[in-house]
Structures are given as structure tokens and as C-alpha cells.
Design an enzyme around this catalytic site. Sequence first.
Site, PDB file in Angstrom:
ATOM      1  N   GLU A 183      11.311  -4.423   5.110  1.00 14.05           N
ATOM      2  CA  GLU A 183      10.997  -4.694   3.708  1.00 14.05           C
ATOM      3  C   GLU A 183       9.532  -5.071   3.527  1.00 14.05           C
ATOM      4  O   GLU A 183       8.888  -4.667   2.546  1.00 14.05           O
ATOM      5  CB  GLU A 183      11.910  -5.811   3.193  1.00 14.05           C
ATOM      6  CG  GLU A 183      13.367  -5.373   3.063  1.00 14.05           C
ATOM      7  CD  GLU A 183      14.299  -6.524   2.713  1.00 14.05           C
ATOM      8  OE1 GLU A 183      15.443  -6.244   2.361  1.00 14.05           O
ATOM      9  OE2 GLU A 183      13.884  -7.697   2.807  1.00 14.05           O
TER      10      GLU A 183
ATOM     11  N   ASN B 201     -29.893  -6.410   2.712  1.00 10.44           N
ATOM     12  CA  ASN B 201     -29.263  -5.168   2.255  1.00 10.44           C
ATOM     13  C   ASN B 201     -28.913  -4.245   3.410  1.00 10.44           C
ATOM     14  O   ASN B 201     -27.781  -3.745   3.516  1.00 10.44           O
ATOM     15  CB  ASN B 201     -30.183  -4.443   1.263  1.00 10.44           C
ATOM     16  CG  ASN B 201     -30.396  -5.224  -0.016  1.00 10.44           C
ATOM     17  OD1 ASN B 201     -29.878  -6.324  -0.178  1.00 10.44           O
ATOM     18  ND2 ASN B 201     -31.186  -4.665  -0.929  1.00 10.44           N
TER      19      ASN B 201
ATOM     20  N   GLN C 171     -21.133  -7.247  -3.048  1.00  8.75           N
ATOM     21  CA  GLN C 171     -20.517  -8.413  -2.397  1.00  8.75           C
ATOM     22  C   GLN C 171     -18.994  -8.300  -2.459  1.00  8.75           C
ATOM     23  O   GLN C 171     -18.290  -8.870  -1.627  1.00  8.75           O
ATOM     24  CB  GLN C 171     -20.978  -9.700  -3.077  1.00  8.75           C
ATOM     25  CG  GLN C 171     -20.382 -10.961  -2.469  1.00  8.75           C
ATOM     26  CD  GLN C 171     -21.019 -12.223  -3.008  1.00  8.75           C
ATOM     27  OE1 GLN C 171     -22.235 -12.397  -2.939  1.00  8.75           O
ATOM     28  NE2 GLN C 171     -20.216 -13.110  -3.571  1.00  8.75           N
TER      29      GLN C 171
ATOM     30  N   TYR D 183     -29.124  -0.998  -3.815  1.00  8.87           N
ATOM     31  CA  TYR D 183     -28.197  -2.116  -3.658  1.00  8.87           C
ATOM     32  C   TYR D 183     -28.055  -2.889  -4.965  1.00  8.87           C
ATOM     33  O   TYR D 183     -29.026  -3.117  -5.686  1.00  8.87           O
ATOM     34  CB  TYR D 183     -28.679  -3.061  -2.552  1.00  8.87           C
ATOM     35  CG  TYR D 183     -27.735  -4.219  -2.315  1.00  8.87           C
ATOM     36  CD1 TYR D 183     -26.662  -4.090  -1.451  1.00  8.87           C
ATOM     37  CD2 TYR D 183     -27.901  -5.417  -2.994  1.00  8.87           C
ATOM     38  CE1 TYR D 183     -25.772  -5.140  -1.247  1.00  8.87           C
ATOM     39  CE2 TYR D 183     -27.027  -6.486  -2.801  1.00  8.87           C
ATOM     40  CZ  TYR D 183     -25.961  -6.329  -1.934  1.00  8.87           C
ATOM     41  OH  TYR D 183     -25.073  -7.364  -1.741  1.00  8.87           O
TER      42      TYR D 183
ATOM     43  N   LYS E  45     -16.159  -6.390   0.638  1.00  9.44           N
ATOM     44  CA  LYS E  45     -15.655  -6.795   1.955  1.00  9.44           C
ATOM     45  C   LYS E  45     -14.237  -7.324   1.948  1.00  9.44           C
ATOM     46  O   LYS E  45     -13.448  -7.041   2.862  1.00  9.44           O
ATOM     47  CB  LYS E  45     -16.601  -7.830   2.563  1.00  9.44           C
ATOM     48  CG  LYS E  45     -17.979  -7.274   2.845  1.00  9.44           C
ATOM     49  CD  LYS E  45     -18.964  -8.381   3.117  1.00  9.44           C
ATOM     50  CE  LYS E  45     -20.369  -7.906   2.838  1.00  9.44           C
ATOM     51  NZ  LYS E  45     -20.599  -7.571   1.414  1.00  9.44           N
TER      52      LYS E  45
ATOM     53  N   SER F  92     -20.715 -16.337  -0.292  1.00  9.02           N
ATOM     54  CA  SER F  92     -19.763 -15.406   0.318  1.00  9.02           C
ATOM     55  C   SER F  92     -19.430 -15.758   1.762  1.00  9.02           C
ATOM     56  O   SER F  92     -18.627 -15.074   2.398  1.00  9.02           O
ATOM     57  CB  SER F  92     -20.317 -13.973   0.270  1.00  9.02           C
ATOM     58  OG  SER F  92     -21.534 -13.883   0.998  1.00  9.02           O
TER      59      SER F  92
ATOM     60  N   LYS G 181      24.563 -12.925   6.512  1.00  6.20           N
ATOM     61  CA  LYS G 181      23.508 -11.958   6.239  1.00  6.20           C
ATOM     62  C   LYS G 181      22.626 -11.691   7.455  1.00  6.20           C
ATOM     63  O   LYS G 181      22.303 -12.575   8.231  1.00  6.20           O
ATOM     64  CB  LYS G 181      22.624 -12.432   5.079  1.00  6.20           C
ATOM     65  CG  LYS G 181      23.277 -12.449   3.722  1.00  6.20           C
ATOM     66  CD  LYS G 181      23.692 -11.058   3.258  1.00  6.20           C
ATOM     67  CE  LYS G 181      22.507 -10.151   2.993  1.00  6.20           C
ATOM     68  NZ  LYS G 181      21.633 -10.644   1.911  1.00  6.20           N
TER      69      LYS G 181
ATOM     70  N   THR H 268      17.695  15.729   1.570  1.00  8.06           N
ATOM     71  CA  THR H 268      16.685  15.924   0.533  1.00  8.06           C
ATOM     72  C   THR H 268      17.236  15.262  -0.717  1.00  8.06           C
ATOM     73  O   THR H 268      18.462  15.238  -0.931  1.00  8.06           O
ATOM     74  CB  THR H 268      16.409  17.418   0.237  1.00  8.06           C
ATOM     75  OG1 THR H 268      17.587  18.016  -0.294  1.00  8.06           O
ATOM     76  CG2 THR H 268      15.973  18.155   1.502  1.00  8.06           C
ATOM     77  N   HIS H 269      16.376  14.696  -1.524  1.00  5.21           N
ATOM     78  CA  HIS H 269      16.794  13.976  -2.736  1.00  5.21           C
ATOM     79  C   HIS H 269      17.798  12.862  -2.421  1.00  5.21           C
ATOM     80  O   HIS H 269      18.606  12.493  -3.271  1.00  5.21           O
ATOM     81  CB  HIS H 269      17.400  14.941  -3.766  1.00  5.21           C
ATOM     82  CG  HIS H 269      16.519  16.090  -4.103  1.00  5.21           C
ATOM     83  ND1 HIS H 269      15.507  16.013  -5.040  1.00  5.21           N
ATOM     84  CD2 HIS H 269      16.470  17.364  -3.608  1.00  5.21           C
ATOM     85  CE1 HIS H 269      14.888  17.180  -5.128  1.00  5.21           C
ATOM     86  NE2 HIS H 269      15.446  18.011  -4.262  1.00  5.21           N
TER      87      HIS H 269
ATOM     88  N   SER I 178      20.010 -15.507   5.917  1.00  5.55           N
ATOM     89  CA  SER I 178      19.965 -16.070   4.566  1.00  5.55           C
ATOM     90  C   SER I 178      20.148 -17.573   4.642  1.00  5.55           C
ATOM     91  O   SER I 178      20.906 -18.083   5.468  1.00  5.55           O
ATOM     92  CB  SER I 178      21.072 -15.456   3.706  1.00  5.55           C
ATOM     93  OG  SER I 178      21.264 -16.205   2.517  1.00  5.55           O
TER      94      SER I 178
END
Length: 475
Positions: A289, A109, A321, A316, A324, A22, A282, A154-155, A276
Site C-alpha cells: 500500500e 551559481n 533554490q 540564474y 532541491k 536553505s 487482520k 485485462t480490464h 490492526s
Amino acid sequence: MTLWGGRFNSGIDDAVFNLSRSVHFDWRLAPYDLRSSLAHTEVLEKNGIITVDLAAQLRKAIKQLQVEVKNGFFAPLPEDEDVHSALERGLKEKIGDLGGAIRAGRSRNDQVATDFRLYLIDHMIELSGELIKLEEAIIKLAQEYVEDIAPGFTHLQHAQPISFAHEIAKHAHALVRDISRIKDWLARSNFSPLGAGALAGSSLPLTPEESAKNLGFAGIVANSIDAVSDRDFAAEALFIMATIGIHLSRIGEEWCLLSSTEFGWAEIDDAFATGSSIMPQKKNPDVAELARGKAGRFIGNLTGLLAVLKGMPFAYNRDLQEDKEYVFDSVENLLLLIPPVTGMIATTKFNRAKMKTAAPLGFSLATEIADYLVKQGVPFSEAHEAAGACVKMCEVRGIALHELSDQELLNAHPKLNPSVRSALELEGAVKGRTAKNSASPASVKIQISNLEDALKKDLAWSSNERERFSGMMSQ
């Protein structure tokens, strides 16, 4: 290098070592592991478990490693299993087998649980600082548009006209809650697992309260089994980060819409847009985004960790492992994302005239007719029907509400007289909403002032915590 093997007759299979290894991702914990080793050395020396001379050698070697790790002069090797074994190798390279004395009274641990908490405390405080900068940018932008009227939605349909600052400032309120969650998280998570050993503590005369104090924790985790197996602090941090990601995604979605040709309200600064490769005209809202897109990543990391934890038995297990990388990914991507979103917001310009022109469209002032009738003593349900009748007549004739004739108003309701037209003016309609949390300029100014007060308090808290934690890490 591994930290185990005495009872085994053969070495580990290469495939198993590759699965188990790891260090390629938990090396991020190296500064925190070295800091906890210093605190542990203090406890070992104070309780007579190691000599004063050995403690001095360990401290010197650990501090040398701190510098070398920071500068990149010491790094893990392919044969290192994890961050703990790599750093113990570093100690032994400096002071020989005596470097292994640091392992007395602790296990990987409790060691990794401590390091992981320290990492998250450090980075959640850092995140709060970035959120404060973003909140400040939103507040400043809102202040520019307090007197500007725009349609509220709204909506995704025109609803009622509002101060545009009200629309912008809502995002700052969400960030205030995010910072509050970080504060609450810290109050629950700021406890040390060090001294819990593998699961049952140690028969050596340790004082884990001392190491907790030296590391800046508020105290120790009360149950040694819970200390090594709990990852609530990580899951809760991921929830907070996922929520922040959702808030950033909502900002991104709105900026994409408002900068579109169809809306044409927002002009994103060139520094926070891209072009673009084939269409020269563009101007794409890539920051917005990506803010929208990365939300899925933060949500996925949260659900991924919850799935790891859901069936964990007893203390443990090696499953942990897997905890993380979810956290590292969310932390690093949020720290990568927030600054450009802050810059995008700080530099965006809005078309005041276009927003104001759009404000009455979609019969957004119809509620004013209903409210006018309520003030004449008409029940709201009846007033609502009359306002709806006015909208229907306008749709048939292709006119706006204020263009209805006196007779048409009376046809909609006998108490609907020509004076209602004064309620159908944009400025009057918006200014008339005077409740503290409403969309009038006067109310929004108070809200922004309150946001500024909250910002000052959060900034002071974040700065104090940053200074406190940095001070503990540098000792």
C-alpha cells in the site's frame, strides 16, 4: 554567515533571512561541495591564482572538514545561510581569512549546480543498485512459477490462461527500462558547470576542463549561462524516479489484490505485513500500500519542479533554490521504499492450486475456439462470432466450454467438431503460445534467461560506476 553584503548599508531583515536560508536542507550537498572545492583548489594553484603554500593549507582544511562533516563534528549554525557559507565559515575557522581565497573564480551559481549534479549522479547510481536487487528478486520469484498456470487479466477480468511466471516477470522488464533510463540520463548529465561563475565565466585564467576531469565528469557544460541555469538533469531524474515509483505502485496494487481474501492467491510474509490495532485477525499489506501511495509523491515532485522551471528568464534566479527539496524527497523516499518491496516480493508465496483452478473461469479459453477455427481456414471475424456463440450457450446452461455437446459445437459453426475439446485443455492452451514474447513456459524460460543476462550487465555497469564515483569522491 552570508557570502555577500559589501554594497549594502544594513543587514538583511530576519524574515527575509528565514525565507532565504536553505542550509537546513541543502546541507546534504556538503560532501559534494567539499569535493568540488578540492578540484577548484587544484585549478587555482595550477594556474597561479593562489600560491602553492595557500593551496596546501586549503587542501588540508578541506580534508579535515570532509572528515568532520562525515562524522557530524561540523554542522551548520543558525546564522549560516546555505551549505556554501557554512563550509566557508569552517575553512576560515581553520586557516583564518585565507579560507575565503577558495571563492576566487567561482560563484554560488556554478558551485551549487556542480554540487547538485554530483549529488544526483551519486544517488542515481545508488538507486540503480537497489533496482538491480529488486529485479533479481522478481526474476527468482518468476523462476519458481514457470510451470504454474493462472488466469491472465485485462480490464481486471479473466482474459487468457498464462504461465504465472509471465505475469511476475513483466515487472522485471519494466525495471530493465528504468535502469536503461538512468544510464541514458548519466550520459547526458555527466558534465561540469564549475567555472561558469555567476553566468559568464571568469576573467581569471581558469581551466574548467581540469576541474571537470578531477570530479569525474565527462566534460564541461558548453555554455556558461546554460551551466548555471539548467535543471534539465534534475527534472529528468525526477521523471525517472516518478516512473520507477509508478512501476512500484503497480506492483503494490497487484500484491494488494492477490493477497486479498477474494483472490487468496498470495501469502505475504509476516515480516512484510502489519496488523490492526483493533481487529486481531487482520494481516495488512502495508508495504504494497505504501508503494502504491508514495507514487503520488514522486509524481508531485516532478510536476513541482517543472512548475518552478517553466518561466525562468535568462541565467540564474533565486527560484532555483526550490529545485532541491523535490529531488531530495524523491531520492530519499525511493531508497526507503525499494528494499522492503524487494523483501516482500522475495518472500511471497503463491497458491498454485487456487491459481490453476481459477485459470479457466470466465471462459478464458474462448479464444482457443476461435484460433481452432482459423486453423481450419475460417476468417477470424467469423471464428470470433462462433466462439462468442459458444460462450453464450454456456452462460445459458451454466456449463464450461468443454462441456458443450457435439451438436451445440456444430450449431455454433459447421467446422467446429469435437476435436476442439483438446484445445480447451489448460496445459495445451498455454504451451501452444510459442512466440518468443508469449506466455508459454518454454517462451518464459527464454525471457527469464534474457533478463538474467541483462541483470548481469546492469550489475557490472552499476558496480563500475559506483566504484568510479566513490573513488573520485574520496580523492
